[in-house]
Design a protein around this motif. Structure first.
Motif, short mmCIF file in Angstrom:
data_model
loop_
_atom_site.label_atom_id
_atom_site.label_comp_id
_atom_site.label_asym_id
_atom_site.label_seq_id
_atom_site.Cartn_x
_atom_site.Cartn_y
_atom_site.Cartn_z
N ALA A 86 16.63 8.31 29.70
CA ALA A 86 16.66 8.91 31.03
C ALA A 86 15.25 9.17 31.55
O ALA A 86 14.93 8.89 32.71
N ILE A 87 14.38 9.68 30.67
CA ILE A 87 13.00 9.95 31.07
C ILE A 87 12.28 8.65 31.41
O ILE A 87 11.52 8.58 32.39
N GLN A 88 12.53 7.59 30.63
CA GLN A 88 11.88 6.32 30.89
C GLN A 88 12.35 5.72 32.21
O GLN A 88 11.55 5.17 32.99
N ILE A 89 13.65 5.81 32.51
CA ILE A 89 14.16 5.31 33.78
C ILE A 89 13.50 6.06 34.94
O ILE A 89 13.12 5.46 35.95
N GLN A 90 13.35 7.37 34.78
CA GLN A 90 12.72 8.16 35.84
C GLN A 90 11.27 7.72 36.07
O GLN A 90 10.80 7.62 37.21
N LYS A 91 10.56 7.44 34.97
CA LYS A 91 9.17 6.98 35.10
C LYS A 91 9.10 5.63 35.80
O LYS A 91 8.24 5.40 36.67
N ASP A 92 10.01 4.73 35.43
CA ASP A 92 10.06 3.42 36.11
C ASP A 92 10.38 3.59 37.59
O ASP A 92 9.79 2.92 38.45
N ALA A 93 11.32 4.48 37.87
CA ALA A 93 11.72 4.71 39.27
C ALA A 93 10.57 5.29 40.07
O ALA A 93 10.35 4.92 41.24
N ALA A 94 9.81 6.20 39.45
CA ALA A 94 8.67 6.80 40.16
C ALA A 94 7.64 5.75 40.53
O ALA A 94 7.07 5.77 41.63
N GLY A 95 7.39 4.78 39.63
CA GLY A 95 6.43 3.73 39.92
C GLY A 95 6.88 2.80 41.03
O GLY A 95 6.07 2.35 41.84
N LEU A 96 8.18 2.54 41.08
CA LEU A 96 8.71 1.61 42.09
C LEU A 96 8.94 2.28 43.44
O LEU A 96 9.04 1.58 44.45
N SER A 97 9.04 3.61 43.46
CA SER A 97 9.43 4.30 44.69
C SER A 97 8.26 4.95 45.41
O SER A 97 8.48 5.77 46.31
N VAL A 98 7.03 4.60 45.02
CA VAL A 98 5.86 5.18 45.69
C VAL A 98 5.92 4.92 47.20
O VAL A 98 6.19 3.81 47.64
N ASN A 99 5.72 5.97 47.97
CA ASN A 99 5.68 5.89 49.45
C ASN A 99 7.04 5.57 50.08
O ASN A 99 7.11 5.27 51.27
N THR A 100 8.12 5.67 49.30
CA THR A 100 9.44 5.37 49.88
C THR A 100 10.12 6.61 50.46
O THR A 100 11.02 6.49 51.29
N GLY A 101 9.72 7.79 49.98
CA GLY A 101 10.37 9.01 50.44
C GLY A 101 11.67 9.32 49.72
O GLY A 101 12.31 10.33 50.01
N VAL A 102 12.05 8.49 48.78
CA VAL A 102 13.28 8.71 48.02
C VAL A 102 13.05 9.84 47.01
O VAL A 102 12.09 9.81 46.23
N LYS A 103 13.92 10.85 47.04
CA LYS A 103 13.81 11.98 46.12
C LYS A 103 14.55 11.66 44.82
O LYS A 103 15.73 11.34 44.84
N ILE A 104 13.83 11.76 43.70
CA ILE A 104 14.38 11.40 42.40
C ILE A 104 14.29 12.59 41.46
O ILE A 104 13.26 13.25 41.37
#
Length: 426
Positions: A98-116
């Motif tokens: 779960a932590i790794q998925i969140q880290k991957d999501a954070a890298g892909l969602s830069v400047n998107t405004g999506v709250k994770i």
């Protein structure tokens, strides 16, 4: 430049992805899809449900995250919703994953405004609850902690538009399937959401789950001619039980691997290995299911950074850990489950790199060897025991005293670690 053979010919910028996502992908240095991404992303972006299978370390998480993030960015939140509950949810069997998925999501969602937000047991209860209260678009987590917050009414599942089940076969192994079904029954119907199931193996029970709770998913399998990672150099050494610790210490002295994972079947064996390695001058630590979450995170970060060269682990660490540059995997104990052999050695040779997997075959665990070789459809090459590798000066530290039982009497059972494995649920 020659295209690496672990990538496909499909470029990310050839896909109908949101421009902000394409910018994030470019900043991360990615240009071409891996095979599982090339097969699943075009389908997902067309709105199809997916049941995907691929070897570990092939980019499954980026595939479902890009599809999920693209949907969230392309379709604004409806004004009729409460504005804070998650629109997408990704369920994982372990905290580490779960932590790794969140880290991957954070890298892909830069400047998107999506709250994770990521939710898992063992740490961060109040902070996780606060983040959920403030509002979330994509919720990532383990079933137990998510159900806890859901039952408190912190959020609703009625607004879920995208469902992700990662490592679905592991959900069964860890006994999470009733929790998964509990959550699925409280989401909109399958045809009202997008559904992505990914797994290292698509067993019959996983497929039954997919077809029961998904909308006619497309089955996508990316498998090589061998079940095990192609770039893993596998070796097997037949060794007596009492020679295993001398062999481990001597082998590590001779080969000096830079980042090694040593797998065991029981926590008790892992603790003995940890004590022995430290007593003989090695920097090592154990990762098992009952290690506190804050300590688990510190151990993994130290291992990834190269500060901790040897990580001893039970099967709780066999899946979902994205650790680069693991040079060697040592099966101190042959696993009881043949599939676990594949997942253990899959910790090395990730993302097109090469790696080595060495297995100790002893009297206690030799009975699992035929099932493993049948499962991987090959014989594991045998290497003769080199006497030079046996540490003749091995220091064996004393075992710590066992705590007395609550009634003040002696503990029963004697215990050789033959009991059922526990993997640190929730």
């Amino acid at each position: 430049m020659t295209q690496p053979d672990h990538l496909s010919d499909l470029r990310f910028d050839a896909l109908p992805l949101h421009p902000t996502l394409l910018s994030s992908i470019a900043q991360l240095g990615f240009t071409h899809c891996t095979p599982i991404q090339a097969e699943t992303l075009p389908r997902a972006l067309r709105g199809e449900d997916l049941a995907g299978q691929a070897q570990t370390g092939t980019g499954k998480s980026a595939a479902f995250l890009l599809a999920t993030l693209n949907h969230l960015m392309s379709k604004p939140r409806s004004d009729s919703t409460d504005g804070t509950s998650p629109r997408a949810i990704a369920l994982a069997p372990t905290r580490e994953l779960a932590i790794q998925i969140q880290k991957d999501a954070a890298g892909l969602s830069v400047n998107t405004g999506v709250k994770i937000t990521v939710c898992y047991g063992g740490a961060g209860y109040d902070s996780q609850r606060q983040e959920l209260t403030e509002g979330v678009d994509l919720l990532i987590g383990t079933p137990g902690r998510i159900i806890d917050f859901f039952k408190q009414g912190v959020f609703t599942l009625k607004e879920i538009e995208v469902l992700v089940l990662d490592e679905a076969d592991r959900m069964f192994d860890l006994g999470f399937i009733d929790d998964i079904r509990y959550l699925l029954r409280r989401m909109p119907k399958p045809e009202l959401r997008r559904n992505y199931l990914f797994s290292a193996t698509l067993s019959q029970r996983v497929l039954e789950l997919a077809y029961e709770h998904m909308n006619n998913p497309e089955r996508v399998e990316i498998v090589s001619e061998q079940v095990t990672a192609d770039r893993v150099q596998q070796k097997l050494i037949h060794v007596a039980n009492d020679e295993k610790l001398p062999l481990l210490v001597g082998w590590l002295r001779v080969h000096e691997p830079n980042r090694t994972m040593v797998f065991v079947n029981t926590k008790r064996a892992g603790e003995e290995i940890e004590r022995t390695l430290i007593a003989n001058g090695f920097n090592a630590a154990i990762l098992s299911g009952d290690v506190a979450q804050t300590k688990r995170i510190k151990l993994l970060e130290a291992f990834k950074a190269g500060e901790l060269p040897i990580l001893v682990a039970t099967d709780v660490a066999a899946r979902g850990l994205h650790i680069p540059d693991v040079s060697h995997v040592i099966n101190f104990d042959l696993p009881q489950d043949a599939a676990d052999y594949v997942h253990r050695i899959g910790r090395t040779a990730r993302a097109g790199q090469s790696g080595d997997a060495l297995s100790f075959c002893c009297e206690s665990w030799v009975y699992g060897l035929p099932a493993i070789e049948s499962y991987i459809e090959q014989r594991i090459p045998t290497e003769s025991l080199n006497e030079v590798w046996l540490a003749t000066d091995l220091i064996r530290p004393p075992r710590p005293p066992r705590p007395p039982s609550r009634d003040g009497g002696r503990r029963g059972g004697g215990g050789g670690g033959g009991g059922r494995r526990h993997s640190g649920r929730r």
